[in-house]
Design a protein around this motif. Sequence first.
Motif, short mmCIF file in Angstrom:
data_model
loop_
_atom_site.label_atom_id
_atom_site.label_comp_id
_atom_site.label_asym_id
_atom_site.label_seq_id
_atom_site.Cartn_x
_atom_site.Cartn_y
_atom_site.Cartn_z
N ASP A 115 3.65 10.20 -7.16
CA ASP A 115 4.41 10.51 -8.38
C ASP A 115 3.48 10.91 -9.51
OD1 ASP A 115 6.69 9.84 -6.96
OD2 ASP A 115 6.87 7.84 -7.85
N LEU A 116 2.37 10.19 -9.67
CA LEU A 116 1.41 10.54 -10.72
C LEU A 116 0.80 11.92 -10.50
CD1 LEU A 116 -0.44 7.13 -11.21
CD2 LEU A 116 1.12 8.24 -12.82
N LEU A 117 0.46 12.23 -9.24
CA LEU A 117 -0.13 13.54 -8.95
C LEU A 117 0.86 14.67 -9.17
CD1 LEU A 117 -2.32 12.82 -5.79
CD2 LEU A 117 -3.10 13.42 -8.08
N GLU A 118 2.12 14.43 -8.82
CA GLU A 118 3.13 15.46 -9.07
C GLU A 118 3.28 15.70 -10.57
OE1 GLU A 118 6.53 13.89 -7.04
OE2 GLU A 118 5.98 14.85 -5.13
N GLY A 119 3.32 14.62 -11.36
CA GLY A 119 3.38 14.77 -12.81
C GLY A 119 2.15 15.48 -13.35
N TYR A 120 1.00 15.15 -12.79
CA TYR A 120 -0.25 15.79 -13.21
C TYR A 120 -0.19 17.29 -12.94
CZ TYR A 120 -5.16 17.17 -12.90
OH TYR A 120 -6.35 17.83 -13.06
N LEU A 121 0.31 17.67 -11.76
CA LEU A 121 0.39 19.09 -11.43
C LEU A 121 1.33 19.84 -12.38
CD1 LEU A 121 0.43 18.97 -7.53
CD2 LEU A 121 -1.42 19.74 -9.02
N VAL A 122 2.46 19.23 -12.70
CA VAL A 122 3.40 19.87 -13.64
C VAL A 122 2.73 20.05 -15.00
CG1 VAL A 122 5.57 19.53 -14.89
CG2 VAL A 122 5.46 19.10 -12.44
N ARG A 123 2.06 18.99 -15.47
CA ARG A 123 1.39 19.09 -16.77
C ARG A 123 0.28 20.13 -16.74
NH1 ARG A 123 2.14 13.67 -16.39
NH2 ARG A 123 0.00 13.23 -15.77
N GLU A 124 -0.46 20.20 -15.65
CA GLU A 124 -1.54 21.18 -15.53
C GLU A 124 -0.98 22.60 -15.56
OE1 GLU A 124 -4.93 21.16 -15.55
OE2 GLU A 124 -4.59 19.12 -16.25
N GLU A 125 0.16 22.82 -14.90
CA GLU A 125 0.77 24.16 -14.94
C GLU A 125 1.19 24.51 -16.36
OE1 GLU A 125 3.95 24.05 -12.11
OE2 GLU A 125 2.60 24.06 -10.38
N VAL A 126 1.80 23.57 -17.05
CA VAL A 126 2.22 23.81 -18.43
C VAL A 126 1.00 24.07 -19.31
CG1 VAL A 126 3.27 22.71 -20.45
CG2 VAL A 126 4.38 22.53 -18.23
N LEU A 127 -0.04 23.25 -19.15
CA LEU A 127 -1.25 23.44 -19.96
C LEU A 127 -1.93 24.77 -19.65
CD1 LEU A 127 -2.80 19.86 -19.95
CD2 LEU A 127 -1.75 21.06 -21.87
N ALA A 128 -1.98 25.16 -18.38
CA ALA A 128 -2.59 26.44 -18.02
C ALA A 128 -1.80 27.59 -18.63
CB ALA A 128 -2.66 26.58 -16.50
N SER A 129 -0.48 27.50 -18.58
CA SER A 129 0.36 28.53 -19.20
C SER A 129 0.14 28.57 -20.71
CB SER A 129 1.83 28.24 -18.89
OG SER A 129 2.67 29.12 -19.59
N LEU A 159 0.83 -1.22 0.00
CA LEU A 159 0.00 0.00 0.00
C LEU A 159 0.86 1.26 0.00
CD1 LEU A 159 -2.84 -1.05 2.46
CD2 LEU A 159 -3.04 -0.70 -0.01
N ARG A 160 1.95 1.22 0.75
CA ARG A 160 2.85 2.38 0.75
C ARG A 160 3.47 2.59 -0.64
NH1 ARG A 160 4.54 4.72 5.43
NH2 ARG A 160 6.55 5.26 4.50
N GLN A 161 3.82 1.50 -1.31
CA GLN A 161 4.36 1.62 -2.66
C GLN A 161 3.31 2.19 -3.61
OE1 GLN A 161 7.48 1.17 -3.75
NE2 GLN A 161 6.76 1.93 -5.71
N GLU A 162 2.08 1.74 -3.45
CA GLU A 162 0.99 2.26 -4.29
C GLU A 162 0.77 3.75 -4.02
OE1 GLU A 162 -1.47 1.92 -7.41
OE2 GLU A 162 -0.15 0.37 -6.64
N LEU A 163 0.85 4.15 -2.74
CA LEU A 163 0.73 5.57 -2.40
C LEU A 163 1.87 6.38 -3.01
CD1 LEU A 163 -0.48 5.55 1.31
CD2 LEU A 163 -1.72 6.38 -0.69
#
Length: 184
Positions: A93-107, A84-88
């Motif tokens: 990691d996925l959420l951090e990537g999502y946030l970076v992509r969202e910032e790029v897309l918003a820009s 479960l810790r590995q899954e978390l």
Amino acid sequence: QDFSRHSLLFSARAGKQSRGRSVVEPSPIRTLSVAMMQQQQQQGAGAGSAFEKVANQLCTELIGQLTSEHSKEVGRMYGEVMALRQELQNVKDLLEGYLVREEVLASMVDDLTNHHNQAIQGFMTLHQDFHANATNALKGAADMQKNGPNPIQDAQKALQIVDQILQKPVVTGAGEMHLHNYGR
């Protein structure tokens, strides 16, 4: 002796209850120990010490089995917790990537919106300039039509000029054409 009797009852109940887990089956040693205890009790001699010895052996065996089951269960739960810790960590990691992509897309959306607004503003300016030039051209055409060349009037003016030229006398004789006579 009360303790030994409760231990026997507990071990007998533990073998029957499963609660969704593996059932602890009585081992051959326990069955043999119980048989020996029953035989010694029937004989009557030294029954208390034999019972105590068998009870101690059964308690030791029960504790060993409980310890083993506890270790297995704790190991299984530890494995689940680690999975479960590995899954978390993967989710993080996925959420951090999502946030970076969202910032790029918003820009990118902001940049595209700005470019679109600038293009629309440029088109509006060009349209206004075109409209002003077209209006001026139409006014110039209307003015030219009103004040512009009139073929009838132009022909009459040309006729008057030709009449004025023809009213002047023709030069007669070649002798009179000297520069000193020209000025008089």
